[in-house]
Design a protein around this motif. Structure first.
Motif, PDB file in Angstrom:
ATOM      1  N   THR A  58     -12.633  16.729 -61.460  1.00 15.18           N
ATOM      2  CA  THR A  58     -12.545  18.121 -61.895  1.00 15.18           C
ATOM      3  C   THR A  58     -13.124  18.311 -63.292  1.00 15.18           C
ATOM      4  O   THR A  58     -13.846  19.278 -63.547  1.00 15.18           O
ATOM      5  N   GLU A  59     -12.830  17.383 -64.178  1.00 12.69           N
ATOM      6  CA  GLU A  59     -13.261  17.511 -65.569  1.00 12.69           C
ATOM      7  C   GLU A  59     -14.756  17.274 -65.767  1.00 12.69           C
ATOM      8  O   GLU A  59     -15.404  17.991 -66.520  1.00 12.69           O
ATOM      9  N   SER A  60     -15.302  16.225 -65.137  1.00 13.40           N
ATOM     10  CA  SER A  60     -16.663  15.809 -65.496  1.00 13.40           C
ATOM     11  C   SER A  60     -17.581  15.471 -64.325  1.00 13.40           C
ATOM     12  O   SER A  60     -18.746  15.159 -64.555  1.00 13.40           O
ATOM     13  N   ARG A  61     -17.051  15.469 -63.142  1.00 11.77           N
ATOM     14  CA  ARG A  61     -17.826  15.023 -61.975  1.00 11.77           C
ATOM     15  C   ARG A  61     -18.391  13.618 -62.184  1.00 11.77           C
ATOM     16  O   ARG A  61     -19.500  13.317 -61.782  1.00 11.77           O
ATOM     17  N   PHE A  62     -17.613  12.789 -62.849  1.00  8.98           N
ATOM     18  CA  PHE A  62     -17.939  11.379 -63.089  1.00  8.98           C
ATOM     19  C   PHE A  62     -19.160  11.177 -63.980  1.00  8.98           C
ATOM     20  O   PHE A  62     -19.841  10.175 -63.879  1.00  8.98           O
ATOM     21  N   ARG A  63     -19.403  12.111 -64.880  1.00 13.47           N
ATOM     22  CA  ARG A  63     -20.506  11.985 -65.838  1.00 13.47           C
ATOM     23  C   ARG A  63     -19.932  11.532 -67.183  1.00 13.47           C
ATOM     24  O   ARG A  63     -19.305  12.331 -67.882  1.00 13.47           O
ATOM     25  N   PRO A  64     -20.157  10.275 -67.561  1.00 13.31           N
ATOM     26  CA  PRO A  64     -19.496   9.725 -68.749  1.00 13.31           C
ATOM     27  C   PRO A  64     -19.969  10.296 -70.085  1.00 13.31           C
ATOM     28  O   PRO A  64     -19.236  10.218 -71.070  1.00 13.31           O
ATOM     29  N   ALA A  65     -21.150  10.860 -70.137  1.00 16.58           N
ATOM     30  CA  ALA A  65     -21.672  11.350 -71.417  1.00 16.58           C
ATOM     31  C   ALA A  65     -21.640  12.870 -71.533  1.00 16.58           C
ATOM     32  O   ALA A  65     -22.125  13.424 -72.522  1.00 16.58           O
ATOM     33  N   VAL A  66     -21.052  13.547 -70.570  1.00 14.98           N
ATOM     34  CA  VAL A  66     -21.042  15.006 -70.595  1.00 14.98           C
ATOM     35  C   VAL A  66     -20.178  15.505 -71.759  1.00 14.98           C
ATOM     36  O   VAL A  66     -19.150  14.928 -72.088  1.00 14.98           O
ATOM     37  N   ASP A 121       7.742  17.204 -67.885  1.00 19.20           N
ATOM     38  CA  ASP A 121       8.585  16.891 -66.729  1.00 19.20           C
ATOM     39  C   ASP A 121       8.261  17.763 -65.516  1.00 19.20           C
ATOM     40  O   ASP A 121       9.126  18.034 -64.683  1.00 19.20           O
ATOM     41  N   ASP A 122       7.059  18.257 -65.452  1.00 24.24           N
ATOM     42  CA  ASP A 122       6.588  19.073 -64.334  1.00 24.24           C
ATOM     43  C   ASP A 122       5.087  18.816 -64.199  1.00 24.24           C
ATOM     44  O   ASP A 122       4.333  19.097 -65.134  1.00 24.24           O
ATOM     45  N   PRO A 123       4.648  18.264 -63.064  1.00 22.22           N
ATOM     46  CA  PRO A 123       3.219  17.925 -62.933  1.00 22.22           C
ATOM     47  C   PRO A 123       2.281  19.125 -63.071  1.00 22.22           C
ATOM     48  O   PRO A 123       1.190  18.990 -63.597  1.00 22.22           O
ATOM     49  N   ILE A 124       2.733  20.287 -62.643  1.00 17.29           N
ATOM     50  CA  ILE A 124       1.896  21.489 -62.761  1.00 17.29           C
ATOM     51  C   ILE A 124       1.754  21.873 -64.237  1.00 17.29           C
ATOM     52  O   ILE A 124       0.663  22.162 -64.719  1.00 17.29           O
ATOM     53  N   ALA A 129      -1.311  22.032 -69.242  1.00 10.53           N
ATOM     54  CA  ALA A 129      -1.443  21.663 -70.656  1.00 10.53           C
ATOM     55  C   ALA A 129      -2.696  20.833 -70.885  1.00 10.53           C
ATOM     56  O   ALA A 129      -3.349  20.970 -71.928  1.00 10.53           O
ATOM     57  N   TYR A 130      -3.047  19.976 -69.944  1.00 10.23           N
ATOM     58  CA  TYR A 130      -4.275  19.189 -70.068  1.00 10.23           C
ATOM     59  C   TYR A 130      -5.475  20.126 -70.161  1.00 10.23           C
ATOM     60  O   TYR A 130      -6.416  19.882 -70.911  1.00 10.23           O
ATOM     61  N   ASN A 131      -5.424  21.216 -69.425  1.00  6.51           N
ATOM     62  CA  ASN A 131      -6.542  22.152 -69.385  1.00  6.51           C
ATOM     63  C   ASN A 131      -6.518  23.169 -70.521  1.00  6.51           C
ATOM     64  O   ASN A 131      -7.554  23.452 -71.121  1.00  6.51           O
ATOM     65  N   SER A 132      -5.362  23.734 -70.819  1.00  5.67           N
ATOM     66  CA  SER A 132      -5.346  24.852 -71.759  1.00  5.67           C
ATOM     67  C   SER A 132      -4.551  24.597 -73.037  1.00  5.67           C
ATOM     68  O   SER A 132      -4.522  25.462 -73.903  1.00  5.67           O
ATOM     69  N   GLY A 133      -3.910  23.458 -73.142  1.00  7.69           N
ATOM     70  CA  GLY A 133      -3.203  23.099 -74.362  1.00  7.69           C
ATOM     71  C   GLY A 133      -1.695  23.177 -74.239  1.00  7.69           C
ATOM     72  O   GLY A 133      -1.155  23.995 -73.498  1.00  7.69           O
ATOM     73  N   GLU A 159      -6.479  32.523 -65.339  1.00  6.56           N
ATOM     74  CA  GLU A 159      -7.155  32.237 -64.078  1.00  6.56           C
ATOM     75  C   GLU A 159      -7.859  30.881 -64.116  1.00  6.56           C
ATOM     76  O   GLU A 159      -7.800  30.116 -63.156  1.00  6.56           O
ATOM     77  N   GLU A 160      -8.522  30.571 -65.232  1.00  2.88           N
ATOM     78  CA  GLU A 160      -9.228  29.288 -65.344  1.00  2.88           C
ATOM     79  C   GLU A 160      -8.260  28.113 -65.158  1.00  2.88           C
ATOM     80  O   GLU A 160      -8.547  27.163 -64.434  1.00  2.88           O
ATOM     81  N   THR A 161      -7.113  28.186 -65.794  1.00  2.29           N
ATOM     82  CA  THR A 161      -6.129  27.112 -65.705  1.00  2.29           C
ATOM     83  C   THR A 161      -5.507  27.063 -64.312  1.00  2.29           C
ATOM     84  O   THR A 161      -5.299  25.983 -63.750  1.00  2.29           O
ATOM     85  N   ARG A 162      -5.226  28.212 -63.751  1.00  5.24           N
ATOM     86  CA  ARG A 162      -4.693  28.282 -62.385  1.00  5.24           C
ATOM     87  C   ARG A 162      -5.667  27.623 -61.414  1.00  5.24           C
ATOM     88  O   ARG A 162      -5.280  26.803 -60.572  1.00  5.24           O
ATOM     89  N   ASN A 163      -6.954  27.941 -61.536  1.00  2.80           N
ATOM     90  CA  ASN A 163      -7.976  27.349 -60.672  1.00  2.80           C
ATOM     91  C   ASN A 163      -8.121  25.852 -60.927  1.00  2.80           C
ATOM     92  O   ASN A 163      -8.349  25.071 -60.001  1.00  2.80           O
ATOM     93  N   TYR A 164      -8.005  25.453 -62.181  1.00  2.00           N
ATOM     94  CA  TYR A 164      -8.094  24.039 -62.541  1.00  2.00           C
ATOM     95  C   TYR A 164      -7.004  23.233 -61.827  1.00  2.00           C
ATOM     96  O   TYR A 164      -7.274  22.208 -61.207  1.00  2.00           O
ATOM     97  N   VAL A 165      -5.778  23.709 -61.896  1.00  2.00           N
ATOM     98  CA  VAL A 165      -4.659  23.008 -61.252  1.00  2.00           C
ATOM     99  C   VAL A 165      -4.890  22.917 -59.745  1.00  2.00           C
ATOM    100  O   VAL A 165      -4.698  21.854 -59.140  1.00  2.00           O
ATOM    101  N   LYS A 166      -5.330  24.012 -59.139  1.00  2.00           N
ATOM    102  CA  LYS A 166      -5.605  24.006 -57.694  1.00  2.00           C
ATOM    103  C   LYS A 166      -6.708  23.010 -57.339  1.00  2.00           C
ATOM    104  O   LYS A 166      -6.630  22.321 -56.323  1.00  2.00           O
ATOM    105  N   LYS A 167      -7.760  22.951 -58.160  1.00  2.00           N
ATOM    106  CA  LYS A 167      -8.852  22.002 -57.908  1.00  2.00           C
ATOM    107  C   LYS A 167      -8.361  20.566 -57.963  1.00  2.00           C
ATOM    108  O   LYS A 167      -8.698  19.755 -57.100  1.00  2.00           O
ATOM    109  N   VAL A 168      -7.592  20.236 -58.985  1.00  2.00           N
ATOM    110  CA  VAL A 168      -7.083  18.868 -59.099  1.00  2.00           C
ATOM    111  C   VAL A 168      -6.226  18.539 -57.882  1.00  2.00           C
ATOM    112  O   VAL A 168      -6.375  17.459 -57.283  1.00  2.00           O
TER     113      VAL A 168
END
Length: 191
Positions: A58-66, A121-124, A129-133, A159-168
């Motif tokens: 989700t974050e990088s599509r496996f691109r190490p230098a992005v 204590d909640d994976p969501i 937080a990983y996405n938006s702080g 919306e961006e964070t909501r979509n991020y969680v759904k993608k993961v």
């Protein structure tokens, strides 16, 4: 008899095309790179490797230098300041250029995921937080509109964070289906 053989051949050819297509789709759109680094770091921080793989996809599509427009770097999109802070917690030497090293980036990202999972204590909430702080998630958890109990994030207002969680979550399920051989742990598994 000849008709039965022809039908069986057609079925075999169709199955071969389906399997070949799935492999092509898997390798192109859902690659599994850096598997050993993912497994080692997942185990070190008690995370499910499929969860980590889904975050990387989700974050990088496996691109190490992005590098993102916000300055986040590498496979798990670590901000240099965050990387320095985590490296200090892990007693590692750090410089921002190390964030493009897959082994370093995955280790820092896994530490941070574990930190967020323990903190919220909640994976969501941890993924949000990983996405938006962390501060935003703290605010959402403190709001009756977004959390009924102050622990579980019931609604993500961005919306961006909501979509991020759904993608993961979606990628985690797909990786489990397409790559059943990853070493499993008793870590986090999103449902």
């Amino acid at each position: 008899m000849k008709k039965t053989i022809k039908i069986l051949l057609i079925i075999l050819i169709v199955l071969a095309l389906i399997v070949g297509g799935l492999i092509l789709v898997r390798n192109k759109y859902l690659p599994l790179e850096y598997q050993s680094e993912i497994e080692v770091c997942s185990k070190e921080f008690n995370l499910d490797p499929y969860y980590v793989t889904a975050v990387i996809r989700t974050e990088s599509r496996f691109r190490p230098a992005v590098v993102s427009s916000a300055g986040a770097v590498g496979l798990m999109q670590i901000q240099p300041e965050t990387g320095e802070w985590i490296a200090g917690k892990l007693d590692m030497d750090f410089s921002a250029d190390k964030l493009t090293d897959p082994a370093v980036n995955i280790r820092l990202g896994c530490w941070y995921l574990r930190f967020l999972l323990d903190r919220f204590d909640d994976p969501i909430a941890a993924l949000a937080a990983y996405n938006s702080g962390q501060g935003r998630v703290d605010d959402w958890l403190a709001s009756d509109e977004h959390s009924k109990d102050g622990i579980t994030l019931d609604e993500i207002p961005f919306e961006e964070t909501r979509n991020y969680v759904k993608k993961v979550e979606r990628f985690e399920k797909l990786y489990k289906w397409l790559y059943p051989g990853l070493e499993k742990t008793d870590g986090i598994v999103l449902k």
